[in-house]
Design an enzyme around this catalytic site. Structure first.
Site, mmCIF file in Angstrom:
data_model
loop_
_atom_site.group_PDB
_atom_site.id
_atom_site.type_symbol
_atom_site.label_atom_id
_atom_site.label_comp_id
_atom_site.label_asym_id
_atom_site.label_seq_id
_atom_site.Cartn_x
_atom_site.Cartn_y
_atom_site.Cartn_z
ATOM 1 N N HIS A 215 38.021 37.646 36.944
ATOM 2 C CA HIS A 215 38.916 38.919 38.385
ATOM 3 C C HIS A 215 39.344 37.908 39.561
ATOM 4 O O HIS A 215 40.047 38.057 40.096
ATOM 5 C CB HIS A 215 37.945 40.293 38.402
ATOM 6 C CG HIS A 215 38.561 40.623 39.488
ATOM 7 N ND1 HIS A 215 39.642 40.976 39.978
ATOM 8 C CD2 HIS A 215 37.812 41.203 40.550
ATOM 9 C CE1 HIS A 215 39.865 42.220 40.811
ATOM 10 N NE2 HIS A 215 38.911 41.827 41.740
ATOM 11 N N HIS B 23 36.142 37.044 46.587
ATOM 12 C CA HIS B 23 36.799 37.713 47.832
ATOM 13 C C HIS B 23 35.513 39.250 47.263
ATOM 14 O O HIS B 23 35.313 39.868 48.285
ATOM 15 C CB HIS B 23 37.745 38.652 47.202
ATOM 16 C CG HIS B 23 38.041 39.120 46.160
ATOM 17 N ND1 HIS B 23 38.926 38.359 45.563
ATOM 18 C CD2 HIS B 23 37.954 40.392 45.934
ATOM 19 C CE1 HIS B 23 38.655 39.468 44.226
ATOM 20 N NE2 HIS B 23 38.300 40.628 44.603
ATOM 21 N N GLU C 6 30.042 41.937 48.144
ATOM 22 C CA GLU C 6 29.912 43.223 48.520
ATOM 23 C C GLU C 6 29.576 43.427 46.619
ATOM 24 O O GLU C 6 28.735 44.667 46.560
ATOM 25 C CB GLU C 6 31.175 43.725 47.987
ATOM 26 C CG GLU C 6 31.427 45.155 47.640
ATOM 27 C CD GLU C 6 31.220 46.343 48.617
ATOM 28 O OE1 GLU C 6 31.579 45.438 49.790
ATOM 29 O OE2 GLU C 6 31.223 47.347 48.586
ATOM 30 N N ASP C 7 29.585 42.287 45.764
ATOM 31 C CA ASP C 7 28.990 42.345 44.957
ATOM 32 C C ASP C 7 28.589 41.847 44.053
ATOM 33 O O ASP C 7 27.207 42.238 43.614
ATOM 34 C CB ASP C 7 30.082 42.588 43.655
ATOM 35 C CG ASP C 7 30.915 43.310 43.201
ATOM 36 O OD1 ASP C 7 31.098 44.986 44.536
ATOM 37 O OD2 ASP C 7 31.787 43.683 43.135
ATOM 38 N N ASP D 240 44.131 40.916 44.369
ATOM 39 C CA ASP D 240 43.333 41.855 43.681
ATOM 40 C C ASP D 240 43.169 43.017 43.024
ATOM 41 O O ASP D 240 42.646 43.459 41.743
ATOM 42 C CB ASP D 240 41.910 42.450 44.866
ATOM 43 C CG ASP D 240 41.209 43.502 44.653
ATOM 44 O OD1 ASP D 240 39.881 42.765 43.380
ATOM 45 O OD2 ASP D 240 40.502 43.962 44.807
ATOM 46 N N ASP E 134 74.755 51.590 33.784
ATOM 47 C CA ASP E 134 76.075 51.045 33.619
ATOM 48 C C ASP E 134 75.882 50.588 34.803
ATOM 49 O O ASP E 134 77.131 49.551 34.793
ATOM 50 C CB ASP E 134 77.336 52.582 33.200
ATOM 51 C CG ASP E 134 76.838 52.628 31.535
ATOM 52 O OD1 ASP E 134 76.372 51.364 30.962
ATOM 53 O OD2 ASP E 134 76.934 53.193 31.062
HETATM 54 MN MN MN Z 1 37.968 43.240 43.560
#
Ligand code: MN
Length: 489
Positions: free
Chosen positions: A47, A71, A75-76, A137, A258
């Site tokens: 990711h 990034h 957070e993770d 992201d 068109d």
């Molecule tokens: Mn992310």
């Protein structure tokens, strides 16, 4: 996605720049995310890798691409922002922090929507690069949307269409806007999407090609005769924009389809006007459809000539004419300015006025709903450009009046405004100005202070604040201010 591909792409845009920090950031992020997997079963590191790659595609600078790789780390994972700061420096750490602050946005009704919008704007005002990372992201997360439960899919798609895509448009990053919109369109209205896709990609393709060659065979000899270097291409129309047009005007697919759209890219601005002349000699232009966005660019900096003509077989045909530089700008928008800045080592980037206005508004307003209301009033509205007698260009919101213009020029001109001349004709102070108007304010030197009634039609915050200032002061103070004789007694 492999880190080598990102480095290669980055170096295409920034030849000669040392990109070794990207490898370091990759090793760090891969290690931090090593035990995580995505919902689609891939290792999590894919990711941030894809996010970073999308950033190289919009020509982001080195710090931004590096921050793209990092990034999700604070957070993770158990690695912190402090770790990033020590290893990669404070510029990159600040970008990562900005993205983390934007947080994991979920769509939960209108209040949450406003809160998110506010966050986006504030992040944008402090450093636009945070928004570029957040957009990439989001775009990558959209690509794995199909794994999520249908309800969640719809919610994310809805939010992207309402918040992310319009902001990408404001910033002129059309490439991201279109990609987001088509993915969301597919998630929200799968049947409509597939129907249009089939019509556009399959049914109409042959006809489109045939007509393209016909136009080309008429136009190219004339361009060559004028010794113009050019590329000519069919403009890809993304499906969501076709869908919107069908909704807006309640028209059928064929009517919209068109309208045949072509783009011509030539080396210089001069060549743009020459090419326009050739097209208008070959085919009759449709009235009121010519737009000169080269002389008067759109607020986000967009430049091109637009014209619609009655082409071969009487077919309505749109042309966009622009230089290669304008073309790049139209795809990458503000994100490309950072590129120019870093490439040439000089700063040509200036935040558009409306970004600066956000910072101003933000300083004085505390509640979210009021903030959003202001933003909508002042920023989301379309902008117009008007000219002073000296030929200076002023950017104003649509619906602005000569009073707004007067205060944009100078507070004193506003305070002492008595009348106005618009395009060489006597006008009114409360009339609505139009794009391209020439405006001259007539001032009355003895006029003591602005007219409170102007608040009824003044649109800009600047003008309204200046007019109100006088209301707040006591009468005596105002008298003292304008009758200096009294002051001395
Ligand atoms: Mn992310």
């Amino acid at each position: 996605m492999k880190i080598e591909r990102i480095i290669k792409k980055f170096q295409e845009n920034h030849p000669g720049e040392d990109a070794s920090i990207l490898s370091l950031a990759f090793d760090f992020a891969r290690d931090a995310h090593k035990d995580q997997i995505r919902k689609n079963g891939e290792p999590y590191i894919q990711h941030p890798l894809h996010t970073a790659y999308l950033l190289t595609e919009i020509k982001a600078d080195l710090a931004t691409v590096t921050a793209g790789l990092l990034h999700d780390v604070p957070e993770d994972t158990d690695k912190t922002l402090e770790d990033i700061k020590i290893l990669f420096g404070s510029e990159i750490a600040t970008l990562v922090e900005g993205v983390t602050k934007l947080g994991k946005i979920k769509y939960r009704g209108i209040e949450r929507y406003r809160e998110n919008l506010k966050k986006m704007f504030l992040a944008m005002a402090s450093d636009l690069r945070v928004i570029f990372i957040k957009f990439c992201d989001r775009l990558n997360n959209l690509r794995t949307l199909e794994i999520l439960p249908p309800e969640k899919q719809k919610r994310i798609a809805q939010e992207t269409l309402e918040i992310y895509a319009p902001i990408a448009g404001l910033l002129g990053i059309w490439r991201l806007k279109w990609q987001m919109e088509d993915i969301c369109f597919k998630a929200l209205f799968p049947e409509k999407y597939h129907e249009l896709e089939y019509k556009y990609e399959v049914e109409k393709k042959v006809e489109r090609n045939r007509f393209f060659y016909k136009i080309k065979s008429i136009l190219t000899p004339k361009l060559e005769e004028a010794e113009l270097k050019y590329t000519i291409e069919v403009r890809f129309k993304h499906l969501y924009s076709i869908y919107l047009k069908m909704q807006e005007k309640d028209r059928k697919f064929d009517e919209i389809y068109d309208v045949f759209a072509l783009r011509i890219i030539v080396p210089t601005v001069d060549d743009c006007y020459k090419t326009l002349g050739i097209i208008h000699t070959l085919w009759k232009p449709k009235p009121n459809r010519f737009k000169d966005y080269i002389a008067v660019p759109k607020p986000n900096g967009y430049q091109s000539l637009h014209t619609t003509i009655f082409g071969p077989e009487g077919k309505t045909t749109e042309f966009q004419i622009r230089t290669q530089e304008m073309h790049e700008e139209s795809i990458y928008g503000l994100s490309a300015h950072w590129y120019y800045k870093n490439q040439r080592g000089q700063s040509i980037y200036k935040a558009p006025t409306w970004v600066e206005e956000i910072i101003e508004i933000q300083k004085e307003i505390t509640t979210t709903s009021e903030f959003v209301k202001k933003i909508k009033l002042d920023i989301f509205r379309d902008r117009i450009f008007v000219f002073s007698p000296k030929g200076d260009v002023f950017e104003l919101p649509e619906g602005a009046t000569p009073i707004d213009f007067a205060y944009a020029v100078h507070t004193n001109i506003g305070n002492k405004a008595a009348g106005v001349i618009v395009n060489d004709k006597l006008g009114k102070l409360d009339q609505e100005l139009k794009n391209g108007d020439f405006v001259e304010i007539i001032t009355e030197k003895k006029r003591p202070y602005p007219n409170r009634d102007w608040l009824k039609f003044a649109k800009t915050k600047r003008a309204r604040d200046r007019i109100r200032q006088f209301g707040k002061k006591s009468t005596l103070e105002n008298i003292k201010r304008f009758l200096p004789g009294i002051k001395n007694k």
